[in-house]
Scaffold this motif. Structure first.
Motif, PDB file in Angstrom:
ATOM      1  N   HIS A  40      -4.199  -7.490 -25.184  1.00 34.55           N
ATOM      2  CA  HIS A  40      -5.627  -7.194 -25.082  1.00 34.55           C
ATOM      3  C   HIS A  40      -6.492  -8.443 -25.135  1.00 34.55           C
ATOM      4  CE1 HIS A  40      -5.352  -2.930 -24.918  1.00 34.55           C
ATOM      5  NE2 HIS A  40      -4.676  -2.842 -26.032  1.00 34.55           N
ATOM      6  N   HIS A  41      -5.889  -9.631 -25.245  1.00 34.30           N
ATOM      7  CA  HIS A  41      -6.628 -10.891 -25.346  1.00 34.30           C
ATOM      8  C   HIS A  41      -7.646 -10.847 -26.477  1.00 34.30           C
ATOM      9  CE1 HIS A  41      -4.748 -12.237 -21.705  1.00 34.30           C
ATOM     10  NE2 HIS A  41      -5.040 -11.080 -21.171  1.00 34.30           N
ATOM     11  N   ASP A  42      -7.188 -10.372 -27.629  1.00 31.50           N
ATOM     12  CA  ASP A  42      -8.066 -10.235 -28.796  1.00 31.50           C
ATOM     13  C   ASP A  42      -7.442 -11.021 -29.947  1.00 31.50           C
ATOM     14  OD1 ASP A  42      -9.707  -9.499 -30.803  1.00 31.50           O
ATOM     15  OD2 ASP A  42      -9.589  -7.338 -30.435  1.00 31.50           O
ATOM     16  N   THR A  43      -8.197 -11.972 -30.500  1.00 31.56           N
ATOM     17  CA  THR A  43      -7.630 -12.851 -31.517  1.00 31.56           C
ATOM     18  C   THR A  43      -7.466 -12.144 -32.861  1.00 31.56           C
ATOM     19  OG1 THR A  43      -8.915 -14.511 -30.392  1.00 31.56           O
ATOM     20  CG2 THR A  43      -7.812 -15.217 -32.354  1.00 31.56           C
ATOM     21  N   SER A  44      -8.220 -11.063 -33.108  1.00 33.15           N
ATOM     22  CA  SER A  44      -8.207 -10.420 -34.426  1.00 33.15           C
ATOM     23  C   SER A  44      -6.807  -9.972 -34.847  1.00 33.15           C
ATOM     24  CB  SER A  44      -9.135  -9.219 -34.421  1.00 33.15           C
ATOM     25  OG  SER A  44     -10.435  -9.617 -34.155  1.00 33.15           O
ATOM     26  N   GLY A  45      -5.993  -9.516 -33.900  1.00 36.81           N
ATOM     27  CA  GLY A  45      -4.638  -9.087 -34.228  1.00 36.81           C
ATOM     28  C   GLY A  45      -3.823 -10.218 -34.818  1.00 36.81           C
ATOM     29  N   GLN A  46      -3.993 -11.429 -34.275  1.00 40.04           N
ATOM     30  CA  GLN A  46      -3.218 -12.561 -34.791  1.00 40.04           C
ATOM     31  C   GLN A  46      -3.722 -12.994 -36.155  1.00 40.04           C
ATOM     32  OE1 GLN A  46      -2.479 -15.532 -31.912  1.00 40.04           O
ATOM     33  NE2 GLN A  46      -1.964 -14.046 -30.342  1.00 40.04           N
ATOM     34  N   LEU A  66       6.376 -17.463 -29.361  1.00 38.13           N
ATOM     35  CA  LEU A  66       6.112 -18.524 -28.387  1.00 38.13           C
ATOM     36  C   LEU A  66       5.979 -17.939 -26.980  1.00 38.13           C
ATOM     37  CD1 LEU A  66       5.798 -21.452 -28.975  1.00 38.13           C
ATOM     38  CD2 LEU A  66       8.149 -21.823 -28.355  1.00 38.13           C
ATOM     39  N   LEU A  67       6.804 -16.908 -26.700  1.00 31.96           N
ATOM     40  CA  LEU A  67       6.752 -16.247 -25.402  1.00 31.96           C
ATOM     41  C   LEU A  67       5.426 -15.522 -25.220  1.00 31.96           C
ATOM     42  CD1 LEU A  67       9.198 -16.290 -23.548  1.00 31.96           C
ATOM     43  CD2 LEU A  67       9.798 -14.049 -24.331  1.00 31.96           C
ATOM     44  N   LEU A  68       4.863 -15.037 -26.325  1.00 30.48           N
ATOM     45  CA  LEU A  68       3.577 -14.344 -26.275  1.00 30.48           C
ATOM     46  C   LEU A  68       2.410 -15.312 -26.367  1.00 30.48           C
ATOM     47  CD1 LEU A  68       4.452 -11.369 -28.578  1.00 30.48           C
ATOM     48  CD2 LEU A  68       3.698 -11.179 -26.244  1.00 30.48           C
ATOM     49  N   ASN A  69       2.694 -16.615 -26.369  1.00 34.47           N
ATOM     50  CA  ASN A  69       1.656 -17.649 -26.364  1.00 34.47           C
ATOM     51  C   ASN A  69       0.870 -17.683 -27.670  1.00 34.47           C
ATOM     52  OD1 ASN A  69       0.485 -19.777 -25.194  1.00 34.47           O
ATOM     53  ND2 ASN A  69      -0.889 -18.632 -23.860  1.00 34.47           N
ATOM     54  N   ALA A  70       1.506 -17.256 -28.784  1.00 34.07           N
ATOM     55  CA  ALA A  70       0.849 -17.316 -30.089  1.00 34.07           C
ATOM     56  C   ALA A  70       1.389 -18.542 -30.818  1.00 34.07           C
ATOM     57  CB  ALA A  70       1.121 -16.049 -30.870  1.00 34.07           C
ATOM     58  N   GLN A  71       0.874 -19.721 -30.445  1.00 31.08           N
ATOM     59  CA  GLN A  71       1.513 -20.951 -30.925  1.00 31.08           C
ATOM     60  C   GLN A  71       1.244 -21.217 -32.391  1.00 31.08           C
ATOM     61  OE1 GLN A  71       0.159 -23.782 -28.080  1.00 31.08           O
ATOM     62  NE2 GLN A  71       1.028 -22.589 -26.430  1.00 31.08           N
ATOM     63  N   PHE A  72       0.025 -20.891 -32.853  1.00 30.26           N
ATOM     64  CA  PHE A  72      -0.286 -21.092 -34.273  1.00 30.26           C
ATOM     65  C   PHE A  72       0.603 -20.222 -35.141  1.00 30.26           C
ATOM     66  CE2 PHE A  72      -2.950 -19.716 -37.925  1.00 30.26           C
ATOM     67  CZ  PHE A  72      -2.922 -20.915 -38.607  1.00 30.26           C
ATOM     68  N   LEU A  73       0.763 -18.946 -34.743  1.00 31.18           N
ATOM     69  CA  LEU A  73       1.594 -18.046 -35.538  1.00 31.18           C
ATOM     70  C   LEU A  73       3.058 -18.441 -35.488  1.00 31.18           C
ATOM     71  CD1 LEU A  73       0.105 -14.540 -34.999  1.00 31.18           C
ATOM     72  CD2 LEU A  73       0.163 -15.889 -37.047  1.00 31.18           C
ATOM     73  N   PHE A  74       3.490 -19.034 -34.365  1.00 27.68           N
ATOM     74  CA  PHE A  74       4.871 -19.535 -34.279  1.00 27.68           C
ATOM     75  C   PHE A  74       5.128 -20.566 -35.374  1.00 27.68           C
ATOM     76  CE2 PHE A  74       7.310 -23.127 -32.476  1.00 27.68           C
ATOM     77  CZ  PHE A  74       8.557 -22.535 -32.412  1.00 27.68           C
ATOM     78  N   ILE A  75       4.207 -21.529 -35.497  1.00 27.40           N
ATOM     79  CA  ILE A  75       4.383 -22.576 -36.511  1.00 27.40           C
ATOM     80  C   ILE A  75       4.311 -21.978 -37.916  1.00 27.40           C
ATOM     81  CG2 ILE A  75       3.375 -24.692 -37.429  1.00 27.40           C
ATOM     82  CD1 ILE A  75       4.732 -25.152 -34.852  1.00 27.40           C
ATOM     83  N   VAL A  76       3.319 -21.074 -38.142  1.00 28.41           N
ATOM     84  CA  VAL A  76       3.168 -20.485 -39.471  1.00 28.41           C
ATOM     85  C   VAL A  76       4.394 -19.653 -39.831  1.00 28.41           C
ATOM     86  CG1 VAL A  76       1.800 -18.841 -40.796  1.00 28.41           C
ATOM     87  CG2 VAL A  76       0.672 -20.519 -39.423  1.00 28.41           C
TER      88      VAL A  76
END
Lengths: 110, 171
Positions: free
Chosen positions: A63-69, B47-57
């Motif tokens: 959804h291109h929404d940062t809140s989930g992360q 990393l595949l989902l492009n969540a780079q900060f969460l990958f490191i954390v």
């Protein structure tokens, strides 16, 4: 610079991520029901937490929404606190009854 | 099959195998190590989902902190496969049946429900540390500060719990 996410690929959909994290969650539930060792049960609880985190990140990217992360970040912090307190309780139990077998913890039963 | 698909299914398969070995391994140390490999595969998914900060954390928190805690506790308790006991066979079969049925129900329910909305148009860099930091320290500033209080109280609680107290020992 933006990298392409995996959802640009037409063959991988959000349903694949739902399936993957459901299977991981199910394996975690299996471990909690299957084992007697409290530490292994704890590891399986961690596995369940991680499968839910994976699904949150997948939907956040979808959804291109940062809140989930951000939510996953908070979950990780709470999981770290939970593991520290839980393992401290297990160490105290082990010191008292010299076992972490959950079937030995029957003091409330009789 | 493109490269992304191969990586996706390889990571998923290794994660499943390692998760199942975590459940069935006799020695708790092997459980911990295979759980670590499962977490590494989940980090690959991030990393595949492009969540780079969460990958490191994820790598720092799970591989660096939580697994070290688990392994240190296992070392303190000196558990191995000789001391490991198993549930009776009927309970094990019941556990397998219950979890498989639960997984099937979850997958079928989500597929039948059709709740998934179509994706929004692409905005720049969702999982990057810049955009995540802006949201974290603006919209979610107070929860972020409360996390530090939570971690501090967990630390104090752990020290209190593991302190040896002669009066309260009950066996």
């Amino acid at each position: 610079m933006t990298l392409l996410t995996i959802f640009e690929n037409p063959h991988i959909t959000i349903n694949d991520y739902i399936a993957v994290s459901t299977v991981l969650f199910t394996i975690g539930v299996l471990g909690v029901l299957y084992r007697r060792n409290a530490i292994t049960i704890f590891m399986c609880v961690e596995l369940m937490l991680n499968s839910v985190n994976l699904l949150l990140v997948a939907f956040s990217t979808y959804h291109h929404d940062t809140s989930g992360q951000v939510f996953v970040f908070f979950t990780m912090a709470v999981a770290a606190a939970e593991v520290a307190v839980g393992l401290a309780i297990l160490v105290t139990i082990f010191r008292n009854i010299h076992s972490v077998d959950i079937d030995e913890l029957k003091n409330l039963k009789n | 099959m493109s490269g992304q698909e191969i990586i996706f299914w390889a990571l998923s398969t290794i994660a499943f195998i390692c998760a199942i070995y975590t459940v069935i391994a006799k020695n708790p140390i092997f459980s911990a190590i295979s759980l670590l490999m499962c977490f590494a595969c989940i980090a690959g998914h991030y990393l595949l989902l492009n969540a780079q900060f969460l990958f490191i954390v994820h790598i720092i928190v799970y591989a660096g902190a939580i697994m070290v805690l688990f392994l240190t506790t296992l070392m303190l308790m000196n558990l191995n496969d000789e001391t490991e006991k198993h549930k009776p066979a009927i309970a094990q079969i019941a556990a397998i049946v219950v979890s498989v049925v639960m997984g099937l129900i979850l997958i079928v329910a989500v597929h039948k429900a059709g709740l998934i909305l179509p994706a929004k148009p692409v905005t720049q860099g969702v999982g990057m540390i810049g955009s995540l930091g802006k949201v974290l320290l603006d919209e979610y500033f107070y929860p972020f500060e409360f996390i530090s209080i939570l971690l501090l109280s967990a630390m104090v609680g752990v020290v209190l719990l593991t302190k040896k107290d002669k009066k309260t020992e009950y066996k």
